[in-house]
Structure formats: structure tokens, C-alpha cells
Design an enzyme around this catalytic site. Structure first.
Site, PDB file in Angstrom:
ATOM      1  N   TRP A  56       0.910  -1.210  -0.020  1.00 45.40           N
ATOM      2  CA  TRP A  56       0.093   0.173  -0.022  1.00 45.40           C
ATOM      3  C   TRP A  56       0.687   1.295  -0.190  1.00 45.40           C
ATOM      4  O   TRP A  56       0.235   2.272  -0.341  1.00 45.40           O
ATOM      5  CB  TRP A  56      -1.019   0.040   1.104  1.00 45.40           C
ATOM      6  CG  TRP A  56      -0.399  -0.354   2.631  1.00 45.40           C
ATOM      7  CD1 TRP A  56       0.263   0.583   3.498  1.00 45.40           C
ATOM      8  CD2 TRP A  56      -0.227  -1.608   3.079  1.00 45.40           C
ATOM      9  NE1 TRP A  56       0.877  -0.274   4.444  1.00 45.40           N
ATOM     10  CE2 TRP A  56       0.530  -1.493   4.214  1.00 45.40           C
ATOM     11  CE3 TRP A  56      -0.625  -2.943   2.814  1.00 45.40           C
ATOM     12  CZ2 TRP A  56       0.860  -2.731   5.121  1.00 45.40           C
ATOM     13  CZ3 TRP A  56      -0.528  -3.889   3.518  1.00 45.40           C
ATOM     14  CH2 TRP A  56       0.165  -3.963   4.646  1.00 45.40           C
ATOM     15  N   ARG A  57       2.258   1.277   0.141  1.00 49.78           N
ATOM     16  CA  ARG A  57       3.062   2.142   0.013  1.00 49.78           C
ATOM     17  C   ARG A  57       3.340   2.490  -1.489  1.00 49.78           C
ATOM     18  O   ARG A  57       3.944   3.499  -1.887  1.00 49.78           O
ATOM     19  CB  ARG A  57       4.358   2.102   0.827  1.00 49.78           C
ATOM     20  CG  ARG A  57       4.067   2.129   2.268  1.00 49.78           C
ATOM     21  CD  ARG A  57       5.418   2.279   3.057  1.00 49.78           C
ATOM     22  NE  ARG A  57       5.325   2.395   4.444  1.00 49.78           N
ATOM     23  CZ  ARG A  57       5.916   1.606   5.449  1.00 49.78           C
ATOM     24  NH1 ARG A  57       6.863   0.988   4.869  1.00 49.78           N
ATOM     25  NH2 ARG A  57       5.585   1.678   6.676  1.00 49.78           N
ATOM     26  N   GLU A  65      -5.407   0.996   5.784  1.00 48.43           N
ATOM     27  CA  GLU A  65      -5.376   1.436   6.853  1.00 48.43           C
ATOM     28  C   GLU A  65      -6.642   0.952   7.876  1.00 48.43           C
ATOM     29  O   GLU A  65      -6.372   0.756   9.229  1.00 48.43           O
ATOM     30  CB  GLU A  65      -5.679   2.916   6.662  1.00 48.43           C
ATOM     31  CG  GLU A  65      -4.411   3.830   6.155  1.00 48.43           C
ATOM     32  CD  GLU A  65      -3.288   3.632   7.454  1.00 48.43           C
ATOM     33  OE1 GLU A  65      -3.574   3.523   8.505  1.00 48.43           O
ATOM     34  OE2 GLU A  65      -2.085   3.715   6.658  1.00 48.43           O
ATOM     35  N   GLN A  87      -6.339  -2.463  13.940  1.00 48.81           N
ATOM     36  CA  GLN A  87      -5.850  -3.096  15.235  1.00 48.81           C
ATOM     37  C   GLN A  87      -5.333  -4.459  14.898  1.00 48.81           C
ATOM     38  O   GLN A  87      -5.354  -5.464  15.667  1.00 48.81           O
ATOM     39  CB  GLN A  87      -7.236  -3.605  16.047  1.00 48.81           C
ATOM     40  CG  GLN A  87      -7.670  -2.262  17.009  1.00 48.81           C
ATOM     41  CD  GLN A  87      -9.059  -1.751  16.529  1.00 48.81           C
ATOM     42  OE1 GLN A  87      -9.364  -1.912  15.262  1.00 48.81           O
ATOM     43  NE2 GLN A  87      -9.379  -0.832  17.270  1.00 48.81           N
ATOM     44  N   THR A  88      -4.374  -4.406  13.653  1.00 48.19           N
ATOM     45  CA  THR A  88      -3.923  -5.853  13.623  1.00 48.19           C
ATOM     46  C   THR A  88      -2.288  -5.342  12.894  1.00 48.19           C
ATOM     47  O   THR A  88      -1.998  -4.409  12.331  1.00 48.19           O
ATOM     48  CB  THR A  88      -4.661  -6.267  12.130  1.00 48.19           C
ATOM     49  OG1 THR A  88      -6.083  -6.290  12.548  1.00 48.19           O
ATOM     50  CG2 THR A  88      -4.147  -7.472  11.499  1.00 48.19           C
ATOM     51  N   LEU A 147      -9.918 -11.819  11.419  1.00 49.85           N
ATOM     52  CA  LEU A 147      -9.162 -10.788  11.709  1.00 49.85           C
ATOM     53  C   LEU A 147      -9.597  -9.894  13.024  1.00 49.85           C
ATOM     54  O   LEU A 147      -8.600  -9.094  13.425  1.00 49.85           O
ATOM     55  CB  LEU A 147      -9.120  -9.788  10.546  1.00 49.85           C
ATOM     56  CG  LEU A 147      -8.258  -8.668  10.046  1.00 49.85           C
ATOM     57  CD1 LEU A 147      -6.919  -9.327  10.310  1.00 49.85           C
ATOM     58  CD2 LEU A 147      -8.269  -8.035   8.809  1.00 49.85           C
ATOM     59  N   TYR A 192     -12.254  -7.827  15.468  1.00 52.15           N
ATOM     60  CA  TYR A 192     -12.964  -6.399  15.436  1.00 52.15           C
ATOM     61  C   TYR A 192     -13.858  -6.065  13.999  1.00 52.15           C
ATOM     62  O   TYR A 192     -13.496  -5.263  13.054  1.00 52.15           O
ATOM     63  CB  TYR A 192     -11.976  -5.243  15.540  1.00 52.15           C
ATOM     64  CG  TYR A 192     -10.940  -5.152  16.732  1.00 52.15           C
ATOM     65  CD1 TYR A 192     -11.484  -4.714  17.917  1.00 52.15           C
ATOM     66  CD2 TYR A 192      -9.631  -5.805  16.517  1.00 52.15           C
ATOM     67  CE1 TYR A 192     -10.454  -4.710  19.086  1.00 52.15           C
ATOM     68  CE2 TYR A 192      -9.041  -5.840  17.847  1.00 52.15           C
ATOM     69  CZ  TYR A 192      -9.470  -5.206  18.862  1.00 52.15           C
ATOM     70  OH  TYR A 192      -8.602  -5.445  20.111  1.00 52.15           O
ATOM     71  N   TYR A 236      -7.191   9.569  13.128  1.00 49.20           N
ATOM     72  CA  TYR A 236      -5.804   9.167  12.791  1.00 49.20           C
ATOM     73  C   TYR A 236      -5.982   8.286  11.363  1.00 49.20           C
ATOM     74  O   TYR A 236      -5.181   8.700  10.658  1.00 49.20           O
ATOM     75  CB  TYR A 236      -5.278   7.945  13.861  1.00 49.20           C
ATOM     76  CG  TYR A 236      -4.429   6.848  13.313  1.00 49.20           C
ATOM     77  CD1 TYR A 236      -3.029   7.464  13.432  1.00 49.20           C
ATOM     78  CD2 TYR A 236      -4.673   5.797  12.526  1.00 49.20           C
ATOM     79  CE1 TYR A 236      -1.942   6.725  12.913  1.00 49.20           C
ATOM     80  CE2 TYR A 236      -3.528   5.134  12.278  1.00 49.20           C
ATOM     81  CZ  TYR A 236      -2.382   5.421  12.191  1.00 49.20           C
ATOM     82  OH  TYR A 236      -1.068   4.816  11.744  1.00 49.20           O
ATOM     83  N   ASP A 256      -0.903   8.397  16.674  1.00 50.42           N
ATOM     84  CA  ASP A 256      -1.500   6.981  17.388  1.00 50.42           C
ATOM     85  C   ASP A 256      -0.581   6.350  18.385  1.00 50.42           C
ATOM     86  O   ASP A 256       0.432   7.200  18.981  1.00 50.42           O
ATOM     87  CB  ASP A 256      -1.585   5.840  16.062  1.00 50.42           C
ATOM     88  CG  ASP A 256      -0.320   5.439  15.650  1.00 50.42           C
ATOM     89  OD1 ASP A 256       0.835   5.947  16.141  1.00 50.42           O
ATOM     90  OD2 ASP A 256      -0.360   4.365  15.120  1.00 50.42           O
ATOM     91  N   CYS A 270      17.088   0.696  21.468  1.00 52.98           N
ATOM     92  CA  CYS A 270      18.001   1.931  21.518  1.00 52.98           C
ATOM     93  C   CYS A 270      19.521   1.761  21.208  1.00 52.98           C
ATOM     94  O   CYS A 270      19.828   2.866  20.925  1.00 52.98           O
ATOM     95  CB  CYS A 270      17.811   2.230  22.910  1.00 52.98           C
ATOM     96  SG  CYS A 270      16.080   2.356  23.745  1.00 52.98           S
ATOM     97  N   CYS A 298      20.087   3.099  17.697  1.00 50.84           N
ATOM     98  CA  CYS A 298      18.821   4.220  17.310  1.00 50.84           C
ATOM     99  C   CYS A 298      20.031   5.327  16.951  1.00 50.84           C
ATOM    100  O   CYS A 298      20.611   5.678  17.783  1.00 50.84           O
ATOM    101  CB  CYS A 298      18.121   4.463  18.526  1.00 50.84           C
ATOM    102  SG  CYS A 298      16.919   5.851  18.090  1.00 50.84           S
TER     103      CYS A 298
HETATM  104  S1  SF4 Z   1      13.901   7.195  20.311  1.00 51.37           S
HETATM  105 FE1  SF4 Z   1      15.574   5.466  20.103  1.00 51.37          FE
HETATM  106  S2  SF4 Z   1      16.744   5.699  21.860  1.00 51.37           S
HETATM  107 FE2  SF4 Z   1      14.889   6.826  22.409  1.00 51.37          FE
HETATM  108  S3  SF4 Z   1      13.690   5.361  23.315  1.00 51.37           S
HETATM  109 FE3  SF4 Z   1      13.251   5.179  21.298  1.00 51.37          FE
HETATM  110  S4  SF4 Z   1      14.425   3.801  20.333  1.00 51.37           S
HETATM  111 FE4  SF4 Z   1      15.265   4.393  22.345  1.00 51.37          FE
END
Ligand code: SF4
Length: 362
Positions: A25-26, A38, A43-44, A81, A83, A121, A139, A200, A203
């Protein structure tokens, strides 16, 4: 602050261009196809929704084709599915567009928001993806990313929180192309900054992420209220003779509206297996002709958004079936697969070797 917003926005968009998944769908700006995706994804998870997206976009490639389907048919296609109000709303929106709007999908946020089953949304997602309208999606994914990165502890389900996050999201969307920015935020929340085990370590935002720097990743975002879940206890009776069985249609309101199920007795508490066997109360109360109680299942737990269902299934064989109330339908066993059943029932049937074939078109 302006620089921080810009840094956040650039980093997220950059991340998106490198990490986005190829999702069908992109590849389109057709609002009808985007709307289908969408609603399915409301909810899936993407993995589960994908097969349904293909099924619906192939079987109903245009609004008119969807609008001319029957509700039973659409519910059947939606089976599994959950809902189900989504499917019913989708059908009535398609009929509304065909009847009132000349079959033309509305081309702006305000008009899209008027469609049945479309909230702020979804309207923001469709209007930004299809028409590049500057409407920020907010969301669960977006709340989480914003709350963690900017260290916002205002509860996301409070009026104050909703306003605060919306304002921030509205500022951010002005910095990029709306369609790309919204997709990037959603994808980042779904893939990188996930609810549990956020990624993280690798990230690109971790240096300036307030939650990461202050060890708050697990405690943000904050929710004020817990969703209350009520418990319900169902005993389903699968009554059959050699060739037929009994089903009934659920009411128009409440869970699984307008879907089909076996005759059901709802009770205040969990019914013990011994109680079912000894009293034979269900078989007796249905006035069946020479009933033979067969398999009695363990308890199945099925979780819906506001309810926990505890269900047992009792299989009863009889010489000849007759309708024991107005709601009952006597159908041939091989017809069952044509009716939309709640997932709980499909799960049960698929685990019983003797009954599995009822789900298939033999
Ligand atoms: S933005 Fe990045 S560093 Fe911050 S909580 Fe989310 S994943 Fe972790």
C-alpha cells in the site's frame, strides 16, 4: 527547541529512507487502496494484515465492487481478523461513497473523516498519503516515540496529553513532506522504538533521546487509566445429526455483531465440566431427541479489547434436529464454511480432528 525538532525530524526521515519495509500500500496514492490498508491495520499487525489486504484488494479492486458485496460475504472475507465492526463500517462507507459521492473517494481530511469507521488518525493517514495534506497522524506508535524522545510524561490518554502531543506532531509535520513524515513516524514506532525492547542501542536518536539518556524508556509513555476488562463465560453447544448442525446469527450490537455461532448459553461463572456431564442440563433444556453428549472441551480463553471470554464447547449428537428457538438455523454441515464465524470458534474447530473439515469448502 526549533533545532531539536529539526534534528529529530531529519533523523527520523533519514532512518525511514534506509529502513522502510516494502509494503504494497506504500506503492500507491489511490485513496481507496490506502483506506483498505489503513482499516485492516487499525488493530492488526502488518504480518497478519497482509494476506487480508491482498484478498480484499484483489477481490474488491474498486469502491463499486466492494459496495455491491453483501454484508455476509464481507464478514466472511474478514473472518479471523477480529474487530468485525471494521468490516461492516467499511462496507457501509463504500456504499455511501458509491451512492452519495458518485463513487469518488473524498479527497481531503474533513470529508474523509465523515466516512463510517474513520477516526482522526485514519483520516490523517489517508489524506497525507494520498493527497499530501498536512495532517499529522497521532496513534500509539507516535505517542510512544514523541513521549520518549522529548521526555514528555503527560499521560497520553488525558485531555491535556492529547493536546500537547497533537501540537508537537503538528509542528513536526511542517518540516517535511507530510506523506513521508507520517510514514516515517509510524514505521519508526513500529520497528525501532517498540513498546517492549526498544532498539535503543542502534538508534540514531539515542544521543539526544531524553528517555534513553535518563533510563526512562520502559516508563514512558504514561497512561492514566487502565482498560477495564469484563469477564464473560460462554458455553457453546454444537448440536448435530448425521448431516446437519445448528447455528445462529448474533445480534446487531455487541461483540461479533451479525456473525454466526453455535447456540450459546452465557453464565455468571465458569461451568465445571462435571456439571455439564452430570446434569446433561444443556442437552435436556434443548428438548433434543435422544441426545448423546460427546466431547466437552476445556476452557478456551479469548481476549478482546474490553472483554475476556471464557468458553467451553459441548458437542451433542441427536437423531433429528429441529429448531429450538427462532434464532436457530439448521444448515448442512458442508455449508458451515460459508458463514463468518468468530475466531474463537474457528480456533476450536480447527483443533478438533472430527470437526476440522467443517471449515473447508469440500
Ligand atoms: S527514540 Fe531511540 S533511543 Fe529513544 S527510546 Fe526510542 S529507540 Fe530508544
Amino acid at each position: 527547541l526549533k533545532n531539536n525538532l529539526l534534528n529529530f525530524s531529519n533523523t527520523i526521515n533519514n532512518w525511514y529512507s534506509k529502513n522502510k519495509r516494502d509494503l504494497p500500500w506504500r506503492e500507491t496514492t489511490d485513496p481507496y487502496i490506502i483506506w483498505l490498508s489503513e482499516i485492516i491495520l487499525q488493530q492488526t499487525r502488518v504480518e497478519q494484515g497482509m494476506a487480508y489486504f491482498h484478498k480484499f484488494s484483489n477481490k474488491y479492486p474498486t469502491i463499486e465492487s466492494l459496495a455491491s458485496a453483501s454484508e455476509d460475504e464481507v464478514l466472511k472475507d474478514w473472518e479471523g481478523l477480529g474487530y468485525y465492526s471494521r468490516a461492516r463500517n467499511m462496507l457501509s462507507a463504500a456504499q455511501f461513497i458509491t451512492r452519495e459521492l458518485n463513487g469518488k473517494f473524498p479527497n481531503n481530511y474533513t470529508a474523509i473523516l465523515k466516512l463510517k469507521g474513520v477516526g482522526t488518525y485514519t483520516a490523517a493517514a489517508i489524506s497525507s498519503f494520498a493527497f499530501n495534506e498536512e495532517k499529522a497522524v497521532v496513534d500509539g506508535n507516535v505517542y510512544r516515540v514523541l513521549s520518549r524522545y522529548f521526555g514528555i510524561a503527560t499521560p497520553i490518554d488525558s485531555t491535556k496529553g492529547k493536546k500537547e502531543f497533537q501540537l508537537l506532531a503538528d509542528e513536526l509535520i511542517q518540516l517535511q513532506k507530510p506523506s513521508v513524515h507520517n510514514q516515517a513516524m509510524m514505521e519508526f514506532g513500529a520497528m525501532q522504538c517498540t513498546p517492549k525492547k526498544a532498539n535503543c542501542d542502534d538508534c540514531p536518536l539515542k544521543i539526544s533521546c531524553v528517555a534513553f539518556q535518563n533510563d526512562l524508556v520502559q516508563s514512558l509513555p504514561i497512561k492514566e487509566k487502565k482498560t477495564k476488562q469484563s469477564k464473560r463465560y460462554f458455553t457453546y453447544i454444537i448440536v448435530s445429526d448425521a448431516q446437519h448442525l445448528i447455528i445462529q446469527k448474533r445480534a446487531e450490537k455487541g461483540i461479533w455483531a451479525n456473525m454466526y455461532e453455535f447456540p450459546l448459553i452465557e453464565s455468571e461463572n465458569l461451568t465445571e465440566q462435571s456439571q455439564l456431564i452430570n446434569e446433561q442440563k444443556f442437552a435436556g433444556s434443548l428438548n433434543l431427541n435422544n441426545p448423546k453428549v460427546g466431547h466437552i472441551s476445556d476452557t478456551y480463553k479469548h481476549i478482546l479489547s474490553h472483554q475476556q471470554i471464557f468458553a467451553r464447547f459441548i458437542e451433542i449428537n441427536t437423531n433429528k434436529l429441529f429448531k429450538f428457538n427462532d434464532k436457530c438455523l439448521i444448515i448442512k454441515k458442508e455449508e458451515l464454511h460459508q458463514f463468518a464465524l468468530p475466531k474463537l470458534l474457528v480456533n476450536y474447530l480447527s483443533e478438533r480432528d472430527d470437526l476440522l473439515s467443517l471449515l473447508n469448502d469440500n
